[in-house]
Enzyme design. Sequence first.
Site, short mmCIF file in Angstrom:
data_model
loop_
_atom_site.label_atom_id
_atom_site.label_comp_id
_atom_site.label_asym_id
_atom_site.label_seq_id
_atom_site.Cartn_x
_atom_site.Cartn_y
_atom_site.Cartn_z
N GLU A 14 27.11 -41.62 -29.70
CA GLU A 14 26.60 -41.83 -28.35
C GLU A 14 25.72 -43.07 -28.24
O GLU A 14 25.75 -43.76 -27.22
CB GLU A 14 25.81 -40.60 -27.86
CG GLU A 14 26.68 -39.39 -27.51
CD GLU A 14 27.23 -38.69 -28.72
OE1 GLU A 14 26.73 -38.94 -29.84
OE2 GLU A 14 28.17 -37.88 -28.55
N HIS B 250 25.73 -26.87 -24.34
CA HIS B 250 26.78 -27.22 -23.39
C HIS B 250 26.33 -26.87 -21.98
O HIS B 250 27.16 -26.68 -21.09
CB HIS B 250 28.09 -26.50 -23.73
CG HIS B 250 28.64 -26.86 -25.09
ND1 HIS B 250 28.18 -26.28 -26.24
CD2 HIS B 250 29.58 -27.76 -25.46
CE1 HIS B 250 28.81 -26.80 -27.28
NE2 HIS B 250 29.67 -27.70 -26.83
#
Lengths: 373, 479
Positions: free
Chosen positions: A107, A177
Site C-alpha cells: 500500500e 474488513h
Amino acid sequence: MAAAVRLLLRAGSACNASSVCAPHTSTQRRHAAHFTFQPEPVPSQYGPTQKMNLFQSVTSALDNTLASDPTAVIFGEDVAFGGVFRCTVGLRDKYGKDRVFNTPLCEQGIVGFGIGLAVAGATAIAEIQFADYIFPAFDQIVNEAAKYRYRSGNLFDCGNLTIRAPWGCVGHGALYHSQSPEAFFAHCPGIKIVIPRSPVQAKGLLLSCIIDKNPCIFFEPKILYRAAVEQVPMESYQIPLSQAEVLQEGSDITLLAWGTQVHVMREVAAMAQEKLGVSCEVIDLRTIQPWDIETVCKSVVKTGRLLVSHEAPVTGGFAAEISSTVQEECFLNLEAPITRVCGYDTPFPHIFEPFYIPDKWKCFDAVKRMINY
Amino acid sequence: MLSETTQSSSRKFCPPLVLGVKRLCLHSLSQVFLSETDLRTIMCPKYDVLGLGASVQSSVFENTTGSAVLPGALQQQPFDSLAEKPQFPGASAEFVDHLEFIQPNVISGIPVYRVMDRQGQIINPSEDPQLPKEMVLNFYQKMTLLNTMDRILYESQRQGRISFYMTNYGEEGTHVGSAAALDPEDLVFGQYREAGVLMFRGFPLDLFMAQCYANVDDLGKGRQMPVHYGSKDLNFVTISSPLATQIPQAAGAAYAIKRENTNRVVICYFGEGAASEGDAHAGFNFAATLECPLIFFCRNNGYAISTPTDEQYRGDGIAARGPGYGMLSIRVDGNDVFAVYNATKEARRRAIAENQPFLIEAMTYRIGHHSTSDDSSAYRSVDEVNYWDKQDHPISRLRHYMTARGWWGEEEERAWRKQSRKLVMEAFERAEKRQKPHPDLLFSDVYLEMPPSLEKQKESMWRHLQQYREHYPLDHYEK
C-alpha cells in the site's frame, strides 16, 4: 454414501430441514442488514440513466474518466481482473493494460507511486483493497500527498491523485474488513475526504474527486456495493465537494451522518416522526474534510439539537470535531447537548457486530433523550 | 520399499507439506465420498526428504487393521518424464537434489567501477569519456562553487543567521557526474544531499540562499527548513524531510513519463540509510514490475547520521539488492566524476530504450557532519575523515586530471577561488538583507483554493496581531 453425505453436511454448512439433523437451539442466522436502502428519485438533469448498483456506478465513473482523460490510469491490488469488489470490471480490456494494471502488494508503494504519477501530470486513481489496509500508506498520504503543494510553494502538487477504498461495516467484516478511518485523515490539512451514500452520489462525487486539483480519498461503503441500486446517469456529471445535503427538512432535531449511516438516520427520522411526533432534519455530510460547516450550523440554529452518528469509534471520531465546532458556533441555539451515537472504543468485533454498530434503536433512543432534555 | 521412480512420482502428487502435518489430500474426485474408516487412513505420506522410502512413514498412517496404507492414487502413475521440471508459477528454475544455502557474498562483493585512479589518472583509456575541456572545467567549477557555498552557509548557521544547514562535502562528484549525464528535461527526485545536481542545472546562488534564509525570494515561500530546495523550471522536485518517500514517487513519475513517449528519464537519489526504509523496497519493486524508465542513484557515503553501514545492512550494500528485484545494477566509485558520468549516461540510454529501471550505487564518503545539528567526532575518528578529504576527493581527483592536460593550474585555481567566493559572498549579503515572506503565505497552498474555515483562521490571526503586534517580529516580514 449416505453416511458420507451426512459427514460432510455436519462438517460444514448450516443445518437444513433434513430429518437426519439434530435440531440446534435457536441457530443464529447471519444478521440481515441494519438498514434498508431506499433508491432516490431518478436524476433528470444529467442525461439518460441506467440501473446500477454502487460498484457499477464506480465502474461507470472510472469508464467516463478513462474515456475522456488520456492520462488517467487505475492501479492497485487485483484491479486488472476487475477488483475484489468488481469496481474495475471490463476496464482493462477496454482501455489497455498500460492504463488499468495490478501493482505488487504494497500500500505504501501504491500511494507513493500514485503521488509520483500525479506529480508528473497524469491522473492517478489508486485503489486500496480495504480501508483497513490504508495505514502502511499513512506516511505517504499525510507527510507527502497532503503537503506537496504547500511545502513546494505551489511549484509541485499531486492534485491529480485520487485514492479509493472500500469502507465501513459489512455484517461480518470484523476488525480488518469493517473500518471507517476517516478521522485519522481529517486531522491532516491538505487532503479531501469524501464518502457517498448511494450509487448516484458515488459516481458524481468520485468524478468530482478525480477532477479536483487536490489529493482526495474516496471511501466507498462496501455494504452498499450490491445492496444499493438506483438509476444512475451514464454520462459524466459532478456533485460538488464540501457541500452537505439536506435530505429531509425538519424542525426539532438535526440528524447528521455520512455513508451507510445516512440510511439508518432516515429510518430513525421516520421512527421519530411516527412514534414521537418529532420532526427530524436529515443531513448527509458527504465531504468530511473540508466539511460544510455552514449548512450544518444553519440547520442546528433552526432545530436547536444535533445528533451525529458514525460507525467509527466515538473517541476522536469525526463527530467529535463536528460537535466542537457546532457548539462554538451555535452554543446559544442549543436546546440539548450535542449527542454522538457511534461505535464503541473497541476494535470492530466479529460476532458482536449487532451490538457494536450505532443502529437505529440506539439513535432513536438518543433522539428521545434529546427531545426530553 | 518403494522404488526410486515411485518415490519421486509420489512426491509430485503431493504438494510439499510441512513435515508432520496431516492433511486430507484429494488426489481424485473418487476420494471425496469416503467412509468413516477411510477418513482415518487417507493421509499424505510424510514428505520424504531423505529418500528412505516407506520406512519413514509413521505408524499414525494406519487403518483399523494396523497396516500401513498408501492411497492408491499415489502408487504407480508415472508423470511425464519430459516435463521433469518445476512447474511453479512463482519461479523459473531447475531442480537441484542436494541441500545447499546460497551464500551472500559480502567479502568480495560487487566490484566498484572507476575510470580514474585516486590521483586522477585514467586507468583504461577506452573508458575515458573524453569530454571537451569546457565541459570538464564546468564540472570542476560547479563542484568547487558548491563547496564554497557549503562553507559559507555552514558558517552562517553557526553564526545564527540561518537555522540549519547540510553540507555536501565529499559527494560533489556524485552530483555533478550524474547531473551532467542527464538531459535538462529529466525529472529529479532527491533526498537532501544533492544540491550539486541543482547547481549544475543552473539554480542561481540567490535562490539557494533565498531558500536557506526563507526570504521573500524563496520559491518555496519560506515554508520549509534550509536545503529543502525545489525548482519546477529545472525539473527538480522539492525536497521533503521524510526519507525514501521519493522512491516510489519516482517510479510513478517514470511510469507517467513512459506513457508520454517523450524520451525523458527520471532519476531518484537516496542514501544507503534511506534504502532501508520500506518505501525503498516498494519503489524498487514497483519500478521493476511496472517497467519504469528510472535511474535509482544511491549515494552510499558510509553513514546515516551516526549509523555506519555495518549497522545499516548485512548484505553487499545496495547494489546487491537490485538483482533481487530483477533490476540491472552497478556499483561505481562515487568520487570519480567520470565513472559516475559514464554509468549514469549508459543507464539513462538503456532505461529509456528498454523501459526498465537501473540501480547505481555510488560509493563515496560523507566528509562533513550529517548537518549543523551533528558533531561527527562523537562517532568517527578525525583520521578517517582526513583520509577521504586528502587522499580520495572528487574535486582533487578531477583537478589532477585537468592539470595533467594543462587545462588548469595554480593561477586559474587562485583566480577561480577568489571569484567563486566573491559570487557566494555577494549572494549571501543580498539574501541577508531581504525581508521574509508575507504571513498570509502561512495559509495558502494547503489546498489549491482556500477553504472558508482556513480564511476564518487567517482573519483571526490578523485580528490577534492587531492587538498583540509588539510580541511578533512583523517588521522582518513583507507587508
